[in-house]
Design a protein around this motif. Structure first.
Motif, mmCIF file in Angstrom:
data_model
loop_
_atom_site.group_PDB
_atom_site.id
_atom_site.type_symbol
_atom_site.label_atom_id
_atom_site.label_comp_id
_atom_site.label_asym_id
_atom_site.label_seq_id
_atom_site.Cartn_x
_atom_site.Cartn_y
_atom_site.Cartn_z
ATOM 1 N N LEU A 96 17.554 57.885 52.896
ATOM 2 C CA LEU A 96 17.837 58.501 51.597
ATOM 3 C C LEU A 96 19.104 57.940 50.965
ATOM 4 O O LEU A 96 19.165 57.750 49.742
ATOM 5 N N THR A 97 20.104 57.663 51.767
ATOM 6 C CA THR A 97 21.335 57.070 51.247
ATOM 7 C C THR A 97 21.093 55.654 50.745
ATOM 8 O O THR A 97 21.632 55.255 49.712
ATOM 9 N N TYR A 98 20.277 54.896 51.458
ATOM 10 C CA TYR A 98 19.939 53.544 50.996
ATOM 11 C C TYR A 98 19.279 53.589 49.622
ATOM 12 O O TYR A 98 19.662 52.841 48.722
ATOM 13 N N PHE A 99 18.298 54.450 49.457
ATOM 14 C CA PHE A 99 17.641 54.546 48.158
ATOM 15 C C PHE A 99 18.575 55.103 47.098
ATOM 16 O O PHE A 99 18.447 54.787 45.915
ATOM 17 N N GLY A 100 19.514 55.931 47.518
ATOM 18 C CA GLY A 100 20.508 56.425 46.571
ATOM 19 C C GLY A 100 21.383 55.315 46.020
ATOM 20 O O GLY A 100 21.690 55.284 44.833
ATOM 21 N N TYR A 101 21.793 54.389 46.882
ATOM 22 C CA TYR A 101 22.599 53.265 46.435
ATOM 23 C C TYR A 101 21.765 52.209 45.719
ATOM 24 O O TYR A 101 22.166 51.677 44.689
ATOM 25 N N ALA A 102 20.596 51.910 46.241
ATOM 26 C CA ALA A 102 19.797 50.812 45.702
ATOM 27 C C ALA A 102 19.184 51.149 44.349
ATOM 28 O O ALA A 102 19.164 50.318 43.447
ATOM 29 N N TYR A 103 18.684 52.359 44.210
ATOM 30 C CA TYR A 103 17.959 52.719 42.988
ATOM 31 C C TYR A 103 18.652 53.799 42.167
ATOM 32 O O TYR A 103 18.051 54.342 41.255
ATOM 33 N N LYS A 104 19.890 54.108 42.535
ATOM 34 C CA LYS A 104 20.655 55.157 41.846
ATOM 35 C C LYS A 104 19.878 56.471 41.822
ATOM 36 O O LYS A 104 19.836 57.181 40.835
ATOM 37 N N PHE A 105 19.236 56.775 42.937
ATOM 38 C CA PHE A 105 18.436 57.984 43.094
ATOM 39 C C PHE A 105 19.337 59.080 43.633
ATOM 40 O O PHE A 105 20.039 58.896 44.624
ATOM 41 N N VAL A 106 19.339 60.234 42.991
ATOM 42 C CA VAL A 106 20.167 61.345 43.442
ATOM 43 C C VAL A 106 19.291 62.560 43.666
ATOM 44 O O VAL A 106 18.283 62.756 42.996
ATOM 45 N N LEU A 107 19.690 63.384 44.617
ATOM 46 C CA LEU A 107 18.956 64.602 44.919
ATOM 47 C C LEU A 107 19.586 65.845 44.285
ATOM 48 O O LEU A 107 19.050 66.920 44.403
#
Length: 113
Positions: A96-107
């Motif tokens: 989840l952290t990888y996708f947060g950094y890579a795609y600017k995805f936030v929960l």
């Protein structure tokens, strides 16, 4: 007489802290690991313009990091449960952290890009 009781209490409390020193160091290390690698990812992109913003975000980060720390304290009371759950949650949170950094995805709704 009360001072003698207080002295005994603090002496016993110090002995408890000294006997479980490695466990407390383990808990602090686990808490900092979780706070730095997984919780901090939600706070990286928050814009700050003044020292007051940095202090406010730091206090919020510390409060948000305290909840998983308490969860890991309770889970670590059973070493087999901790040995199973900590790597599992670490892998899930790393993805989840990888996708947060890579795609600017936030929960959460703190960040708006």
């Amino acid at each position: 007489m009360k001072s003698i009781r207080a002295y005994k209490f603090f002496r016993e409390f110090g002995n408890i802290l000294y006997r479980n020193k490695s466990y407390y160091c383990f808990l602090i290390g686990t808490g900092f690991y979780w706070a730095l690698f997984f919780t901090l990812s939600n706070f990286i992109f928050i814009p700050c313009s003044s020292f007051k913003d940095y202090v406010g975000n730091g206090i919020q980060w510390a409060c948000v990091s305290f909840v998983p720390f308490l969860c890991w304290v309770f889970v670590s009371m059973n070493k087999y449960l901790f040995a199973f759950l900590f790597p599992l949650f670490s892998i899930i949170c790393a993805v989840l952290t990888y996708f947060g950094y890579a795609y600017k995805f936030v929960l959460n709704s703190m960040n708006s890009f």
